[in-house]
Write a protein that holds these residues in place. Structure first.
Motif, PDB file in Angstrom:
ATOM      1  N   PRO A  99       0.801  -1.229   0.000  1.00 12.14           N
ATOM      2  CA  PRO A  99       0.000   0.000   0.000  1.00 12.14           C
ATOM      3  C   PRO A  99       0.835   1.281   0.000  1.00 12.14           C
ATOM      4  O   PRO A  99       0.340   2.341  -0.416  1.00 12.14           O
ATOM      5  N   ALA A 100       2.086   1.216   0.448  1.00 12.18           N
ATOM      6  CA  ALA A 100       2.931   2.416   0.516  1.00 12.18           C
ATOM      7  C   ALA A 100       3.766   2.622  -0.740  1.00 12.18           C
ATOM      8  O   ALA A 100       4.420   3.658  -0.870  1.00 12.18           O
ATOM      9  N   TRP A 101       3.753   1.689  -1.669  1.00 10.23           N
ATOM     10  CA  TRP A 101       4.573   1.828  -2.871  1.00 10.23           C
ATOM     11  C   TRP A 101       4.280   3.093  -3.673  1.00 10.23           C
ATOM     12  O   TRP A 101       5.211   3.730  -4.169  1.00 10.23           O
ATOM     13  N   PRO A 102       3.015   3.507  -3.839  1.00  7.35           N
ATOM     14  CA  PRO A 102       2.754   4.726  -4.621  1.00  7.35           C
ATOM     15  C   PRO A 102       3.458   5.959  -4.060  1.00  7.35           C
ATOM     16  O   PRO A 102       3.691   6.925  -4.799  1.00  7.35           O
ATOM     17  N   ASN A 103       3.793   5.947  -2.767  1.00  7.91           N
ATOM     18  CA  ASN A 103       4.494   7.086  -2.184  1.00  7.91           C
ATOM     19  C   ASN A 103       5.909   7.223  -2.741  1.00  7.91           C
ATOM     20  O   ASN A 103       6.498   8.302  -2.698  1.00  7.91           O
ATOM     21  N   ILE A 104       6.464   6.124  -3.253  1.00  7.61           N
ATOM     22  CA  ILE A 104       7.797   6.172  -3.852  1.00  7.61           C
ATOM     23  C   ILE A 104       7.722   6.704  -5.282  1.00  7.61           C
ATOM     24  O   ILE A 104       8.562   7.490  -5.705  1.00  7.61           O
ATOM     25  N   GLY A 105       6.695   6.282  -6.016  1.00  5.92           N
ATOM     26  CA  GLY A 105       6.539   6.783  -7.372  1.00  5.92           C
ATOM     27  C   GLY A 105       5.935   5.744  -8.292  1.00  5.92           C
ATOM     28  O   GLY A 105       6.032   4.540  -8.030  1.00  5.92           O
ATOM     29  N   ASP A 137       6.851   4.743 -11.218  1.00  2.00           N
ATOM     30  CA  ASP A 137       7.845   3.859 -11.833  1.00  2.00           C
ATOM     31  C   ASP A 137       8.186   2.692 -10.912  1.00  2.00           C
ATOM     32  O   ASP A 137       8.365   1.558 -11.361  1.00  2.00           O
ATOM     33  N   TYR A 138       8.243   2.971  -9.617  1.00  2.00           N
ATOM     34  CA  TYR A 138       8.514   1.921  -8.643  1.00  2.00           C
ATOM     35  C   TYR A 138       7.358   0.917  -8.604  1.00  2.00           C
ATOM     36  O   TYR A 138       7.575  -0.293  -8.593  1.00  2.00           O
ATOM     37  N   VAL A 139       6.125   1.432  -8.600  1.00  2.00           N
ATOM     38  CA  VAL A 139       4.946   0.560  -8.571  1.00  2.00           C
ATOM     39  C   VAL A 139       4.933  -0.350  -9.793  1.00  2.00           C
ATOM     40  O   VAL A 139       4.685  -1.556  -9.693  1.00  2.00           O
ATOM     41  N   ALA A 140       5.210   0.225 -10.961  1.00  2.00           N
ATOM     42  CA  ALA A 140       5.212  -0.565 -12.193  1.00  2.00           C
ATOM     43  C   ALA A 140       6.303  -1.628 -12.164  1.00  2.00           C
ATOM     44  O   ALA A 140       6.081  -2.778 -12.548  1.00  2.00           O
ATOM     45  N   ARG A 141       7.490  -1.240 -11.684  1.00  2.00           N
ATOM     46  CA  ARG A 141       8.603  -2.184 -11.636  1.00  2.00           C
ATOM     47  C   ARG A 141       8.343  -3.305 -10.642  1.00  2.00           C
ATOM     48  O   ARG A 141       8.539  -4.488 -10.949  1.00  2.00           O
ATOM     49  N   MET A 142       7.896  -2.959  -9.461  1.00  2.00           N
ATOM     50  CA  MET A 142       7.676  -3.972  -8.441  1.00  2.00           C
ATOM     51  C   MET A 142       6.460  -4.821  -8.747  1.00  2.00           C
ATOM     52  O   MET A 142       6.402  -6.007  -8.399  1.00  2.00           O
ATOM     53  N   GLU A 189       7.588  -7.481 -10.927  1.00  2.00           N
ATOM     54  CA  GLU A 189       8.478  -8.402 -10.222  1.00  2.00           C
ATOM     55  C   GLU A 189       7.704  -9.401  -9.371  1.00  2.00           C
ATOM     56  O   GLU A 189       8.102 -10.545  -9.234  1.00  2.00           O
ATOM     57  N   THR A 190       6.586  -8.954  -8.782  1.00  4.16           N
ATOM     58  CA  THR A 190       5.908  -9.781  -7.792  1.00  4.16           C
ATOM     59  C   THR A 190       4.710 -10.531  -8.332  1.00  4.16           C
ATOM     60  O   THR A 190       4.127 -11.329  -7.611  1.00  4.16           O
ATOM     61  N   GLU A 191       4.313 -10.286  -9.578  1.00  2.48           N
ATOM     62  CA  GLU A 191       3.208 -11.042 -10.155  1.00  2.48           C
ATOM     63  C   GLU A 191       3.737 -12.255 -10.890  1.00  2.48           C
ATOM     64  O   GLU A 191       4.721 -12.164 -11.614  1.00  2.48           O
TER      65      GLU A 191
END
Length: 231
Positions: free
Chosen positions: A113-119, A121-126, A129-131
């Protein structure tokens, strides 16, 4: 979610991504949660072996690193085990310290839930990675109005509280595997859950028992065992 390991050619970037997820998660919490995550990050950056997934360090050394007493170390490490972020891979014995590991899948699930706070690009990358492979999101069909599933409210009893946590954590997984479980009650430290079929019960025992244990612990349950039976 597939098993995450920060090894290989892009290991350094993955390590930074995992630590960034923990940092962003901590910053959304209260001071107690922030301190707990910071203490775990200190252990990871100083003593964790990413290659073997092993954290081998005694309570006295942890206390010195954290600048606390050993009683605080015991309390905080217990909290991390309840969260499921730390697992005991080999119990210490005869003067040897325990060998611990990190459940990186669990950490990423809790911090998501906190990933969007990073940005973005981070959400898309992670997200990629995790799906698991082949499960990427299909393009949205704007002609279809999405059906909003009602939230699962916590019900009475240990399983009632745990199932609400599981539904909030991953609704698709909950609907597929946890929603059909019936509460068989708690007796002599054992929570019994009744599955719709033998296949369903066997799948839960093999693949999802740890997620059930964590949800029950977070719901406040102090059971020694979870038994899954076929109805």
């Amino acid at each position: 979610m597939q098993r995450i390991r920060a090894v290989g050619r892009e290991a350094a970037a993955k390590k930074y991504d995992i630590l960034s997820a923990m940092m962003a998660h901590a910053l959304t919490g209260d001071p107690h949660d922030q301190r707990l995550v910071l203490r775990l990050m200190a252990l990871i950056t100083t003593r964790y072996n990413w290659q073997s997934d092993e954290l081998t360090i005694g309570q006295r050394e942890i206390a010195r690193l954290w600048c606390v007493d050993e009683r605080t170390v015991k309390r905080e490490m217990a909290r991390l085990r309840v969260l499921g972020w730390i697992i005991v891979k080999r119990q210490g014995a005869r003067g040897r310290v325990s060998v611990l590991g990190l459940d990186l899948d669990r950490i990423l699930l809790d911090t998501r839930p906190a990933w969007p706070n990073i940005g973005p690009d981070y959400v898309a990358r992670m997200g990629s990675e995790t799906e698991p492979a082949g499960t990427g999101a299909a393009p949205a069909d704007t002609t279809v109005v999405p059906f909003r599933r009602p939230e699962i409210a916590a019900e009475a009893g240990l399983w009632g509280a745990a199932r609400a946590l599981l539904a909030a954590e991953d609704r698709a997984l909950f609907d597929a595997w946890f929603a059909g479980l019936a509460d068989g009650g708690v007796e002599q430290g054992c929570l019994t859950l009744i599955a719709p079929s033998r296949f369903h019960a066997a799948y839960l025992r093999t693949h999802l028992i740890e997620r059930l244990r964590i949800a029950v612990r977070r719901a406040g349950g102090h059971v020694a065992q979870i038994r899954i039976e076929a109805g």
